[in-house]
Motif scaffolding. Structure first.
Motif, mmCIF file in Angstrom:
data_model
loop_
_atom_site.group_PDB
_atom_site.id
_atom_site.type_symbol
_atom_site.label_atom_id
_atom_site.label_comp_id
_atom_site.label_asym_id
_atom_site.label_seq_id
_atom_site.Cartn_x
_atom_site.Cartn_y
_atom_site.Cartn_z
ATOM 1 N N ILE A 78 -68.798 21.702 15.553
ATOM 2 C CA ILE A 78 -67.876 21.653 16.687
ATOM 3 C C ILE A 78 -66.702 22.613 16.451
ATOM 4 C CG2 ILE A 78 -66.244 20.183 17.931
ATOM 5 C CD1 ILE A 78 -68.195 17.851 17.462
ATOM 6 N N CYS A 79 -66.201 22.631 15.222
ATOM 7 C CA CYS A 79 -65.116 23.556 14.893
ATOM 8 C C CYS A 79 -65.545 25.005 15.126
ATOM 9 C CB CYS A 79 -64.682 23.379 13.440
ATOM 10 S SG CYS A 79 -63.731 21.891 13.121
ATOM 11 N N GLU A 80 -66.760 25.326 14.701
ATOM 12 C CA GLU A 80 -67.255 26.701 14.880
ATOM 13 C C GLU A 80 -67.366 27.032 16.356
ATOM 14 O OE1 GLU A 80 -70.840 29.565 13.209
ATOM 15 O OE2 GLU A 80 -71.240 27.443 13.596
ATOM 16 N N THR A 81 -67.896 26.089 17.144
ATOM 17 C CA THR A 81 -68.078 26.327 18.577
ATOM 18 C C THR A 81 -66.745 26.518 19.290
ATOM 19 O OG1 THR A 81 -70.058 24.941 18.500
ATOM 20 C CG2 THR A 81 -69.169 25.432 20.669
ATOM 21 N N THR A 82 -65.725 25.813 18.836
ATOM 22 C CA THR A 82 -64.409 25.903 19.483
ATOM 23 C C THR A 82 -63.531 26.997 18.872
ATOM 24 O OG1 THR A 82 -63.572 24.153 18.014
ATOM 25 C CG2 THR A 82 -64.405 23.473 20.175
ATOM 26 N N GLY A 83 -64.109 27.815 17.987
ATOM 27 C CA GLY A 83 -63.370 28.929 17.415
ATOM 28 C C GLY A 83 -62.526 28.591 16.219
ATOM 29 N N ARG A 84 -62.640 27.395 15.689
ATOM 30 C CA ARG A 84 -61.870 26.999 14.508
ATOM 31 C C ARG A 84 -62.681 27.324 13.246
ATOM 32 N NH1 ARG A 84 -61.071 23.083 18.578
ATOM 33 N NH2 ARG A 84 -58.857 22.570 18.980
ATOM 34 N N ILE A 85 -62.881 28.590 12.998
ATOM 35 C CA ILE A 85 -63.789 29.035 11.941
ATOM 36 C C ILE A 85 -63.283 28.624 10.557
ATOM 37 C CG2 ILE A 85 -65.029 30.981 10.957
ATOM 38 C CD1 ILE A 85 -65.694 30.275 13.907
ATOM 39 N N ASP A 86 -62.003 28.830 10.312
ATOM 40 C CA ASP A 86 -61.454 28.465 8.995
ATOM 41 C C ASP A 86 -61.614 26.974 8.725
ATOM 42 O OD1 ASP A 86 -60.757 31.068 8.544
ATOM 43 O OD2 ASP A 86 -58.661 30.829 9.159
ATOM 44 N N GLU A 87 -61.367 26.166 9.745
ATOM 45 C CA GLU A 87 -61.519 24.716 9.571
ATOM 46 C C GLU A 87 -62.983 24.354 9.347
ATOM 47 O OE1 GLU A 87 -60.446 20.439 11.738
ATOM 48 O OE2 GLU A 87 -59.787 22.321 12.653
ATOM 49 N N ALA A 88 -63.879 25.025 10.075
ATOM 50 C CA ALA A 88 -65.312 24.759 9.914
ATOM 51 C C ALA A 88 -65.744 25.028 8.478
ATOM 52 C CB ALA A 88 -66.122 25.616 10.878
ATOM 53 N N ILE A 89 -65.291 26.140 7.929
ATOM 54 C CA ILE A 89 -65.646 26.488 6.542
ATOM 55 C C ILE A 89 -65.056 25.492 5.566
ATOM 56 C CG2 ILE A 89 -65.301 28.211 4.736
ATOM 57 C CD1 ILE A 89 -65.513 30.371 6.934
ATOM 58 N N GLU A 90 -63.823 25.073 5.816
ATOM 59 C CA GLU A 90 -63.179 24.102 4.923
ATOM 60 C C GLU A 90 -63.904 22.757 4.954
ATOM 61 O OE1 GLU A 90 -60.989 22.572 2.050
ATOM 62 O OE2 GLU A 90 -60.994 24.684 2.674
ATOM 63 N N VAL A 91 -64.348 22.363 6.132
ATOM 64 C CA VAL A 91 -65.097 21.099 6.266
ATOM 65 C C VAL A 91 -66.401 21.186 5.480
ATOM 66 C CG1 VAL A 91 -66.392 19.664 7.907
ATOM 67 C CG2 VAL A 91 -64.066 20.400 8.453
ATOM 68 N N CYS A 92 -67.071 22.338 5.574
ATOM 69 C CA CYS A 92 -68.322 22.526 4.815
ATOM 70 C C CYS A 92 -68.062 22.521 3.314
ATOM 71 C CB CYS A 92 -68.995 23.829 5.235
ATOM 72 S SG CYS A 92 -69.882 23.699 6.795
ATOM 73 N N ARG A 93 -66.934 23.039 2.905
ATOM 74 C CA ARG A 93 -66.589 23.007 1.471
ATOM 75 C C ARG A 93 -66.434 21.560 1.000
ATOM 76 N NH1 ARG A 93 -65.416 28.246 -0.183
ATOM 77 N NH2 ARG A 93 -64.360 29.594 1.341
ATOM 78 N N ILE A 94 -65.813 20.731 1.841
ATOM 79 C CA ILE A 94 -65.638 19.316 1.487
ATOM 80 C C ILE A 94 -67.003 18.643 1.317
ATOM 81 C CG2 ILE A 94 -64.799 17.082 2.316
ATOM 82 C CD1 ILE A 94 -62.551 18.614 3.765
ATOM 83 N N ALA A 95 -67.911 18.935 2.260
ATOM 84 C CA ALA A 95 -69.245 18.339 2.179
ATOM 85 C C ALA A 95 -69.963 18.787 0.911
ATOM 86 C CB ALA A 95 -70.058 18.726 3.417
ATOM 87 N N TYR A 96 -69.854 20.072 0.598
ATOM 88 C CA TYR A 96 -70.526 20.597 -0.599
ATOM 89 C C TYR A 96 -69.916 20.008 -1.868
ATOM 90 C CZ TYR A 96 -72.198 23.938 -4.074
ATOM 91 O OH TYR A 96 -72.761 24.503 -5.189
ATOM 92 N N LYS A 97 -68.609 19.820 -1.857
ATOM 93 C CA LYS A 97 -67.942 19.239 -3.026
ATOM 94 C C LYS A 97 -68.373 17.793 -3.232
ATOM 95 C CE LYS A 97 -63.352 18.637 -5.082
ATOM 96 N NZ LYS A 97 -61.888 18.816 -4.880
ATOM 97 N N ARG A 98 -68.602 17.092 -2.127
ATOM 98 C CA ARG A 98 -69.032 15.694 -2.225
ATOM 99 C C ARG A 98 -70.461 15.580 -2.761
ATOM 100 N NH1 ARG A 98 -66.390 11.586 1.168
ATOM 101 N NH2 ARG A 98 -68.427 10.599 1.336
ATOM 102 N N GLU A 99 -71.325 16.490 -2.339
ATOM 103 C CA GLU A 99 -72.726 16.436 -2.769
ATOM 104 C C GLU A 99 -73.204 17.834 -3.169
ATOM 105 O OE1 GLU A 99 -75.429 14.372 -0.203
ATOM 106 O OE2 GLU A 99 -73.973 12.805 0.309
ATOM 107 N N PRO A 100 -72.761 18.319 -4.311
ATOM 108 C CA PRO A 100 -73.113 19.679 -4.727
ATOM 109 C C PRO A 100 -74.610 19.868 -5.014
ATOM 110 C CG PRO A 100 -71.984 18.516 -6.491
ATOM 111 C CD PRO A 100 -71.862 17.662 -5.273
ATOM 112 N N GLU A 101 -75.318 18.783 -5.274
ATOM 113 C CA GLU A 101 -76.755 18.884 -5.542
ATOM 114 C C GLU A 101 -77.601 18.791 -4.278
ATOM 115 O OE1 GLU A 101 -77.878 19.631 -8.562
ATOM 116 O OE2 GLU A 101 -75.751 19.739 -9.098
ATOM 117 N N ASN A 102 -76.955 18.572 -3.156
ATOM 118 C CA ASN A 102 -77.669 18.450 -1.889
ATOM 119 C C ASN A 102 -77.934 19.851 -1.340
ATOM 120 O OD1 ASN A 102 -78.491 18.050 0.777
ATOM 121 N ND2 ASN A 102 -77.165 16.275 1.058
#
Length: 583
Positions: A441-465
């Motif tokens: 949703i962030c990417e679609t609404t042009g919030r690219i930096d926030e979208a990337i930061e959200v993905c970083r949080i997800a990756y940090k939570r489950e780095p093996e996923n």
């Protein structure tokens, strides 16, 4: 007459009767043929005394500022006179149980059980109170005394004592208790007790086996013995029920003992015998009070056989009855969902939700089904009357807004859902799915930096996923950010799932962004040969293929794939692809 006056009148009458030993009449009355000896029998005097105490309690309770504690001594004395009265027992203990005032309830009941150790119901309640107060051993001891006092004459005491043994993890004591109970002639013919015994014996055998890491020969023999005892009991009960026919169902309570035996056959895995058992009673079940319970038993049998067609047919027949109980209605909806019959499931859950409009869980489940059925307007209409949605309700509404194309409202609800979950300390709310949806949703609404930061949080939570690694890598590549790191993340995902079409597309795309267009074309050609297009519901892979082939000079192939992408894309993506296809 006002209620307080009625109480006073009742009190006076009952007190007078209770205290009457003998009323004297003159000889003239006797000569007129009138009854002159109005002495009450001993039992009648006891009963009158009980109801007089009850009336006193009601009188006190009706006074200004009176509390139940003021009336309780009179209710206690009433029960002391008539300990087997369920009405007086409810009157005494009901308000205390509702208030969870166990100690006061015990104090008021103590004189009754002390004076009447053989009165079953007061002693059962007293044992429950002991257990509620954390005195399970005392509760068990109390019931053992009650059992001895009643000379094993009441099945309720046996079952309650067995239940308390079981709750205390004293499985052997519970199992042995039923063995002893069924040796008593007074209990031998009690079907519900016999069923409870079989259930405990079977459960105890399973517990013995589950708790042993390496079962010895002796333990296996013990397990086999309890299983055999349970099976023998249930088989004998089944024969008995079949011989009795409808008589076993003609109880004042309406309870059908045949069902209890049938359920045990299912629990023991005796499916062939269960089929015979059900067929024996089938001609008498249509329209009966217990027809739905029998249908549920048949569904268990069909489910064990995985006879989906027969289950579907039976559910269709049951749903035609508007009196279908909630449990079966819900089971029908779950069945349709499990077997991907979404339209039928929606109909069932609409019926459920209509009967329980205040059930938030049903409302959210139905709204989610509307989302799955691509009917977001219905989902929004269903959620509209709710003024305050829980976190998961807000998340669902965000998905509905997204499906309706209103990404800004979807974003607002996603953020509000997170705030609600944090306020409620609902850590389970923040799943990987939540972060992925928010990032999109962030990417679609042009919030690219926030979208990337959200993905970083997800990756940090489950780095093996691998999904987390791929999502972050692809998002970085798509926006020309940290391309070497993006490549590393995508490689990490493919190392775990080398045949994933989505991850191969990510690799092709990061190569393209890095300027490795030939490498990108090799990867893209490979995934297209794997029917990657079949997984391309939104035309993203086809669009990537067009760009990659164009970068390598294969314009006809590029236009072909852009055309495929255009057929699936919508909105801004469609306009962007049309621009590529323009001469």
């Amino acid at each position: 007459m006002p209620s307080r006056q009625k109480s006073i009148f009742l009190l006076l009458v009952l007190a007078l009767v209770a205290n009457a030993g003998e009323w004297h009449f003159d000889d003239a009355n006797a000569g007129a043929g009138l009854v002159t000896d109005l002495r009450l029998s001993a039992s009648s005097q006891v009963e009158a005394a009980a109801w007089a105490e009850y009336a006193k309690g009601l009188y006190i309770l009706g006074g200004k500022g009176a509390t139940f504690a003021d009336a309780a001594p009179h209710f206690s004395r009433a029960l002391l006179h008539l300990p087997d009265s369920p009405y007086l027992l409810r009157t005494l203990v009901g308000p205390r149980l509702v208030a969870k005032d166990w100690s006061a309830c015990m104090a008021e009941l103590a004189p009754v059980v002390a004076a009447h150790p053989g009165a079953v119901m007061p002693n059962l309640v007293y044992a429950d109170l002991l257990e509620e107060m954390g005195k399970r051993d005392e509760a068990i001891e109390h019931l053992q005394k009650t059992l001895a006092t009643t000379a094993w004459g009441d099945a309720r005491v046996v079952k309650e004592l067995a239940q308390k043994h079981w709750a205390a993890k004293q499985g052997e004591a519970a199992a042995d208790l039923y063995v002893q109970a069924l040796r008593h002639e007074s209990l031998r013919d009690n079907v519900t007790l016999a069923c409870a015994a079989a259930a405990i014996w079977h459960a105890y055998a399973e517990v013995l086996l589950a708790e042993a890491t390496e079962p010895s020969w002796g333990l296996r023999r013990q397990v086999a013995s309890w299983r055999k005892r349970a099976r023998r009991q249930v088989m004998a009960l089944a024969k008995r029920m079949e011989a009795a026919g409808d008589a076993s169902a003609s109880k004042e309570s309406g309870f059908d003992e045949r069902l209890l035996v049938g359920s045990l056959l299912a629990d023991l895995g005796e499916w062939k015998r269960l089929e015979e058992y059900i067929d024996t009673f089938a001609p008498t079940l249509a329209g009966g009070a217990s027809r739905f319970a029998w249908a549920d038993l048949r569904l268990r049998l069909l489910g064990q056989r995985q006879d989906i067609a027969a289950m579907r047919s039976l559910y269709r027949e049951l749903l035609a009855d508007m009196q279908l109980p909630r449990a079966l209605l819900f089971a029908a909806g779950e069945f349709y969902l499990e077997h991907e019959q979404l339209a039928e499931a929606v109909e069932v859950f609409e019926r459920l939700q209509g009967s329980e409009p205040n059930n938030m869980g049903l409302r959210l489940q139905l709204a989610h089904m509307y989302l799955q059925a691509d009917a977001p307007q219905k989902g929004m209409a269903l959620l509209a009357p709710v003024s305050v949605l829980p976190a998961r309700g807000l998340l669902l509404r965000a998905h509905l807004w997204r499906r309706l194309g209103d990404q800004e409202r979807a974003y607002a609800d996603m953020k509000k859902a997170a705030e609600t979950a944090k306020a409620g300390k609902d850590d389970d709310f923040f799943s990987i799915g939540y972060y992925f949806t928010l990032a999109m949703i962030c990417e679609t609404t042009g919030r690219i930096d926030e979208a990337i930061e959200v993905c970083r949080i997800a990756y940090k939570r489950e780095p093996e996923n691998p999904a987390c690694a791929n999502f972050l890598g692809y998002l970085l590549a798509d926006h020309n950010r940290e391309l070497p790191y993006a490549r590393e993340l995508i490689d990490q995902a493919l190392a775990k799932e080398p045949d994933s079409i989505a991850y191969l597309d990510s690799r092709a795309w990061v190569y393209f962004r890095l300027g490795l267009v030939q490498d990108a074309m090799i990867v893209m050609a490979d995934l297209l040969q794997r029917d990657g297009e079949q997984e391309d519901s939104e035309g993203v892979i086809a669009d990537h293929a067009g760009d990659i082939y164009a970068a390598n000079g294969y314009m006809q192939l590029a236009r072909f794939y852009w055309g495929l992408a255009l057929d699936k894309a919508g909105g801004e993506d469609a306009r962007r692809i049309r621009a590529k296809l323009a001469p």
